[in-house]
Design a protein around this motif. Sequence first.
Motif: not given
Length: 274
Positions: A88-106
């Motif tokens: 992808g072109t935006s690591i920030g957006k992928y981090v957010e998407t991945t975090a929400l998808k995987n119920d990430i705490d931190i």
Amino acid sequence: MRILIPTDFSELSKVAIKYAVDMSTDLKVEIKLLHVIDTSAPSRARVGSNKLQEAIKASSERAMKELLASIEKDNTHKIDISYEITSGTSIGKYVETTALKNDIDIVCIGTKGASGLKKILFGSNAASIIENSSIPVLTIPEFARYKGIKNIVYSSDFYNLEKELDLIIPFAKLMDAWIQILHIDKADEGFEGDLQQKEKSLIKDFSYQKIKMTELKINSVVLGINKFVADIDADMVIMFTHHTNFLEKVFQKSVTQNTAFQTRIPLFTFQKEV
């Protein structure tokens, strides 16, 4: 606790991984590694892009396997570690998407030294992660080593104090840590009321004994936090912010003032309510 760690396989990203692995001595930790292959190169660099992307992905898979093998050497507690490689072109957006998808705490990222914190933390990738993350971001300086978390400095402007403590206290309870609420009074705009009485009220309301409030009269947020961190031998600093611009202002004098906590103490940032 589920922790997402973006990695580019650099030594700096391994700092965050090492810290998260070592936290497993005190917490039940699950780690997910995320590598985002940057596809934002100019069009002429994408000639034969299919073969190029396949080669890059294969290389990333090999690097990830090598990274996992190196983590296993320190993984004495047999932490659950998974990974994802995407493009992808935006690591920030992928981090957010991945975090929400995987119920990430931190979300946990590595940062570099005093001067580097300004340059690296607010470089395109890390700034994008903090800017886009609705989930707390823990930044680990390159020289930080996990030695338990017993003293947390929560730098507060006293606005939304109770709501922010609602987010901090569950983490503090997990670590059985003191929450040292610090207010920097730069222009005689201190807490209106009895600080000790407010402290007692917070302890009662949150049913948590390890809360202490301190107010420092000093004209620099950086120097104030730095002094307080040194005085109490803090293990972590917590700040709430709308965006990275505030943090840039806080850290803009990091080189000349040689702010010690920026080189040794993890910084935990939460999105401030607007």
